[in-house]
Scaffold this motif. Structure first.
Motif, short mmCIF file in Angstrom:
data_model
loop_
_atom_site.label_atom_id
_atom_site.label_comp_id
_atom_site.label_asym_id
_atom_site.label_seq_id
_atom_site.Cartn_x
_atom_site.Cartn_y
_atom_site.Cartn_z
N ASN A 1 -22.61 36.00 48.17
CA ASN A 1 -22.54 36.45 49.56
C ASN A 1 -23.91 36.90 50.01
O ASN A 1 -24.35 38.01 49.71
N LEU A 2 -24.60 36.03 50.75
CA LEU A 2 -25.94 36.38 51.23
C LEU A 2 -25.87 37.27 52.48
O LEU A 2 -26.89 37.59 53.06
N GLY A 3 -24.67 37.65 52.87
CA GLY A 3 -24.53 38.45 54.10
C GLY A 3 -24.55 39.94 53.87
O GLY A 3 -24.03 40.70 54.71
N VAL A 4 -25.13 40.41 52.77
CA VAL A 4 -25.14 41.84 52.48
C VAL A 4 -25.76 42.64 53.62
O VAL A 4 -25.25 43.69 54.02
N GLU A 5 -26.83 42.09 54.16
CA GLU A 5 -27.49 42.75 55.29
C GLU A 5 -26.51 42.94 56.45
O GLU A 5 -26.44 44.01 57.07
N GLY A 6 -25.73 41.92 56.71
CA GLY A 6 -24.74 42.00 57.78
C GLY A 6 -23.65 43.01 57.47
O GLY A 6 -23.21 43.76 58.34
N LEU A 7 -23.22 43.05 56.21
CA LEU A 7 -22.21 44.03 55.81
C LEU A 7 -22.74 45.43 56.01
O LEU A 7 -22.05 46.32 56.53
N ALA B 1 -16.48 41.10 55.05
CA ALA B 1 -16.37 40.33 53.81
C ALA B 1 -15.15 39.42 53.86
O ALA B 1 -15.16 38.30 53.33
N LEU B 2 -14.10 39.91 54.52
CA LEU B 2 -12.88 39.11 54.64
C LEU B 2 -13.15 37.85 55.45
O LEU B 2 -12.66 36.76 55.12
N VAL B 3 -13.93 38.00 56.51
CA VAL B 3 -14.31 36.82 57.30
C VAL B 3 -15.05 35.83 56.42
O VAL B 3 -14.75 34.63 56.37
N PHE B 4 -16.00 36.36 55.65
CA PHE B 4 -16.79 35.51 54.75
C PHE B 4 -15.87 34.82 53.73
O PHE B 4 -15.97 33.61 53.49
N ALA B 5 -14.96 35.60 53.15
CA ALA B 5 -14.08 35.05 52.12
C ALA B 5 -13.17 33.98 52.70
O ALA B 5 -12.97 32.92 52.09
N SER C 1 -11.21 30.03 51.37
CA SER C 1 -10.03 29.29 51.84
C SER C 1 -10.42 28.01 52.54
O SER C 1 -9.81 26.97 52.34
N LEU C 2 -11.45 28.08 53.38
CA LEU C 2 -11.84 26.89 54.14
C LEU C 2 -12.99 26.14 53.50
O LEU C 2 -13.46 25.14 54.04
N LEU C 3 -13.47 26.63 52.33
CA LEU C 3 -14.47 25.94 51.53
C LEU C 3 -15.79 25.68 52.27
O LEU C 3 -16.45 24.68 52.03
N ALA C 4 -16.15 26.58 53.18
CA ALA C 4 -17.46 26.46 53.83
C ALA C 4 -18.55 26.77 52.79
O ALA C 4 -18.31 27.45 51.80
N ASN C 5 -19.73 26.27 53.06
CA ASN C 5 -20.86 26.51 52.18
C ASN C 5 -21.19 28.00 52.15
O ASN C 5 -21.33 28.65 53.18
N GLN C 6 -21.31 28.55 50.93
CA GLN C 6 -21.48 30.00 50.82
C GLN C 6 -22.84 30.47 51.32
O GLN C 6 -22.95 31.53 51.94
N VAL C 7 -23.88 29.69 51.06
CA VAL C 7 -25.21 30.11 51.48
C VAL C 7 -25.28 30.16 53.01
O VAL C 7 -25.68 31.16 53.60
N ALA C 8 -24.84 29.08 53.65
CA ALA C 8 -24.92 29.03 55.11
C ALA C 8 -24.05 30.12 55.72
O ALA C 8 -24.46 30.81 56.66
N THR C 9 -22.85 30.29 55.18
CA THR C 9 -21.95 31.29 55.74
C THR C 9 -22.52 32.69 55.57
O THR C 9 -22.41 33.54 56.47
N ALA D 1 -25.14 33.25 58.10
CA ALA D 1 -24.52 33.44 59.41
C ALA D 1 -23.93 34.85 59.52
O ALA D 1 -24.00 35.48 60.58
N LEU D 2 -23.38 35.34 58.43
CA LEU D 2 -22.77 36.67 58.45
C LEU D 2 -23.82 37.74 58.76
O LEU D 2 -23.57 38.68 59.52
N THR D 3 -25.01 37.58 58.18
CA THR D 3 -26.09 38.53 58.45
C THR D 3 -26.48 38.50 59.92
O THR D 3 -26.56 39.53 60.59
#
Lengths: 309, 532
Positions: A38-44, A77-81, A86-94, A97-99
């Protein structure tokens, strides 16, 4: 004695600077151990920071504020998960985006809180013990969150190494196909780990807005989420080393601030760079030992799991 | 045991000798293919039952349904006469079914104990579990150290973990999927002894294998699948390997034939190559030397993970030896400092072991995959542009010549089944008519018919004067088609000996790192034994 008098406040600021990193990195470590990057730590963190600040402002209670922060982190995190697991989106890109989403959302929603103040978290005070010179304020005079951060890291280390839950988590990160073949619910476990990471990221953000600053400003996290991510690699996915990494980074941040204050003949921009430079250098040095990384890194990190056939 | 005629109408579950597990009319379809079509069969208590069939015949699908990893579209399973829903693996395990997977399902960074703990239900008690692992592993002759990390263990040792892991749950039925494909002959014998013991205790075993002599040695009943259907129930002890193969394939097959070859000039020479491994617990290459002649097939045997990957990388040029250009020579020209593309220009061709995303790019079309390894040799570019028609034609030739089953030459490599993709990657290299062909595991996971075609193609290539090097774990294969054999063990290569003079026992001992005195001398056998 006069040396100590300068040292104590210095150490206290180091602790304040390091605690949010420790929370966020510990959460991300659990997430990554389950195989989710989860590269979105900054966003979290930034979402948690605003939610905690708003929660405290509205309720008047810092505890409720921290809970709001954790909850906001979990929701992010739930959005990311949902997108990646569930929808198998790319984890890096997602994650990226979360950040961006978190930073944008908080500057929109947080505009009303700029310039507002809230009450700081109370510090622990034990008569006698907290008055011991140097050691007293450092060991017995912190706020509850500092103790909680150490408890979390210790708890995570113990759970990962000693309990069945930890073993299952590591197994899912090491080989999701094997875990699936044995009948473990890979996706559900990853959801839980990601949400735990979200809660910890939210708490880390709470600490920033309630203790470190304490106020709300846009982009309050200022890249600390990225440092937390780097610390997980720095620690080669072992909780004990996170403490070393977080405090090293915290210490360098504070020392360079002091150096700027003392008017060292180096442009302040360079001094501001040092924590990041040191982090990059340490990462490079550690990454050279590929064998060590191979042994500890979750082999399925960042890979989507399709339970097909 | 000898009641053959009840195969489709299983008897009442209460009788002695009644079925332990019975499948009735199992059907499973995937998009575009019916993997299992009304499959019925019976496993009795204490029986060692073989499941035979080519790759793609539907064995894996069938076994997955029995173990709760897949659900049948139609049909029923009966356990001791009662209908059961195998909805998940834990249901199967709770009933008493244990499974040892073909692609070992272990967690490499974890210890033996942790791996076992993950598969055993019930209370979390590492101490008691450690004791039981040691008890069970000694009782069945499968020695294991509970605290070793799996990554540091050989494939044979890893399989022991899987078997012990199943046995700890006291299974009534043990399913083994291609268990000997990764073992030395001695390890396989050890496994057979364990299986005999289990069968004597009244446990049933479902044994999936291509190796017909093993099936005849072990099994008292067999179900043969072809294209998803049961084509026969038989007693393998009353069959010959030939008749079993015929049942599996539906046609008679002839063993690979070859005229005896003369060694001609050396084509590939390797001098004292040493290289460090880039993998944790990988073996460094130590002083590898050999000569490969035109018209010859040299086989390198050995248990997986003894330096074969490292050797393959050095030979392909994925690991370049920058300062020792002379260490590898092709027709006298130094190539060790070249990367793969340059070496291909020198007349070499390679088929790496892992076909998925190493030998072939799964998301690219077959034509693109043809282009990627053949563009220089086959002149598939002009002025930097891809000559699509020429590439397409060449791809078609590979597909036709090697009978690759595909929707067409423009289909993605990933859409092919494992065996078909293997035929494609081997065929692609052979059709470039290389001077030196280096192949790792040419028939890994490939059905008998395709394996035969690949082996014959390798023999035919050697007959044209090219030199062929095969790195294989399959000793039968090496003995069937190679002229000389050498063994890799712990990063060292034994001196090649003619296959006609080598016995399976000697080679097996070499594979295990023991040096039999009958094999031509190696300088430091005592030292090595002292070290271990």
């Amino acid at each position: 004695m006069s040396g100590f008098e300068h040292l104590t406040p210095l150490i206290l600021t180091v602790i304040t600077a390091s605690t949010p990193l420790l929370f966020a990195a510990a959460g991300e470590l659990v997430t990554e151990r389950s195989g989710v990057l989860n590269l979105g730590v900054e966003g979290l963190m930034v979402t948690g920071a605003l939610a905690a600040f708003a929660g405290t402002y509205v309720s008047g209670s810092a505890i409720i504020g921290v809970l709001c922060g954790a909850l906001a982190g979990v929701l992010m995190a739930l959005v990311f998960a949902a997108l990646t697991l569930s929808l198998l989106a790319n984890q890096v890109a997602t994650g990226l985006a979360l950040t961006i989403f978190g930073l944008g959302l908080t500057s929109l929603l947080g505009s009303g809180f700029i310039g507002v103040t809230v009450e700081n978290l109370p510090k622990l005070y034990i008569p006698g013990l907290s008055e011991i010179p140097v050691l007293g304020p450092i060991v017995f005079g912190q706020d509850a969150m500092v103790y909680l951060s150490f408890a979390c890291v210790g708890g995570i280390g113990w759970v990962l190494a000693r309990t069945r839950v930890g073993l299952i988590l590591r197994a899912v990160g090491a080989s999701h196909d094997s875990a699936h073949a044995l009948g473990y619910p890979v996706i559900r476990i990853r959801y839980m780990a990601t949400m735990f990471g979200g809660a910890m990221g939210g708490i880390a953000g709470s600490y920033l807005s309630l203790v470190y600053t304490p106020m709300w400003a846009e982009n309050l996290t200022a890249g600390r989420g990225w440092i937390a991510l780097a610390l997980v690699v720095f620690s080669t996915w072992r909780p004990g080393r996170l403490v070393v990494g977080a405090y090293l980074f915290g210490a360098i941040t504070v020392i360079q601030l002091h150096a700027q204050g003392l008017g060292v003949a180096v442009p302040s921009q360079f001094l501001s760079m040092t924590p990041y430079l040191v982090t990059i250098m340490v990462l490079v040095v550690i990454s050279r030992d590929r064998l060590k990384i191979q042994l500890n890194a979750p082999a399925c990190l960042g890979r989507s799991f399709h339970p097909a056939q | 045991m000898d009641e053959h005629n009840d195969k489709n109408k299983p008897d009442d579950g209460r009788r002695a000798g009644a079925p332990l597990l019975e499948a009735r009319g199992l059907t499973k379809a995937f998009p575009g293919v019916i993997a299992n079509d009304t499959v019925s069969f019976i496993i009795r208590p204490g029986e060692v039952h073989a499941l035979l069939g080519e790759n793609g015949a539907g064995k894996s699908t069938l076994v997955k349904m029995m173990y709760g990893l897949l659900r049948p579209d139609e049909g029923e399973l009966f356990w001791q006469g009662r209908p059961v829903q195998m909805d998940k693996p834990s249901t199967a395990r709770a009933l008493g079914i244990g499974m040892v997977f073909q692609h070992l399902s272990l967690f490499e960074p974890l210890s033996v104990l942790e791996n076992v703990a993950l598969a055993v239900p019930g209370k979390w008690n590492p101490k008691a579990l450690r004791k039981r692992i040691i008890e069970v592993s000694t009782a069945y002759g499968l020695p294991l150290e509970p605290d070793r990390i799996v990554q540091s263990m050989s494939v044979g040792e890893r399989q022991r973990i899987e078997v012990v892991r199943c046995l700890l749950q006291d299974p009534q039925l043990l399913i083994l999927d291609e268990p000997t494909s990764v073992l030395t002959p001695q390890e396989a014998d050890q496994l057979f002894a364990t299986l005999d013991k289990l069968s004597a205790e009244g446990r049933s075993i479902l044994y999936i294998s291509h190796k017909l002599h093993e099936v005849r040695r072990l099994c008292s009943g067999a179900t043969v699948l072809r294209e998803g259907r049961v084509v026969a129930h038989c007693d393998p002890r009353e069959e010959t390997p030939g008749s079993l193969a015929e049942l599996m394939l539906g046609t008679r097959i002839a063993p690979p034939s070859r005229a005896s070859t003369r060694r001609t000039t050396p084509r590939l020479r390797v001098f004292n190559v040493s290289a460090t491994s880039s993998r944790a617990f990988g073996f460094d290459l130590k002083d590898i030397s050999f000569t490969l002649h035109g018209g010859e097939i040299l086989g390198i045997a050995g248990i997986a993970g003894n330096g074969q990957n490292e050797l393959m990388k050095v030979l392909t040029g994925e690991t370049k030896l920058d300062h020792e250009a002379d260490a590898i020579r092709v027709d006298g020209a130094p190539v060790a400092h070249f990367g793969p593309i340059h070496r291909r220009l020198c007349g070499m061709a390679f088929v790496p072991e892992e076909r998925n995303d190493h030998a072939a790019a799964l998301n690219l079309a077959l034509t693109d995959n043809t282009f990627l390894t053949g563009f220089s040799k086959l002149r598939l570019t002009r002025g930097g542009m891809i000559r699509s028609r020429r590439t397409l034609e060449h791809t078609k030739r590979v597909v036709d010549t090697y009978g690759v089953r595909t929707a067409g030459p423009r289909a993605d490599a990933g859409s092919l089944s494992g065996g078909n993709l293997q035929k494609f990657v081997v065929g692609r290299e052979i059709m470039q008519a290389p001077e030196v062909l280096i192949v790792a595991q040419p028939t890994w996971g490939v059905d008998a018919g395709a394996a035969l075609a690949i082996r014959q193609a390798l023999i035919d290539l050697a007959a044209t004067g090219s030199a062929v090097l095969i790195i294989s774990q399959d000793l039968d294969e090496i003995f069937a088609i190679c002229d000389r054999i050498a063994v890799m063990s712990e990063g060292r290569l034994s001196p090649p000996v003619p296959v006609a003079q080598a016995t399976t026992e000697e080679i097996g001992l070499l594979m295990g790192g023991v040096h039999a005195p009958t094999i031509p001398p190696e300088p430091e056998p005592e030292q090595r034994e002292a070290a271990t």
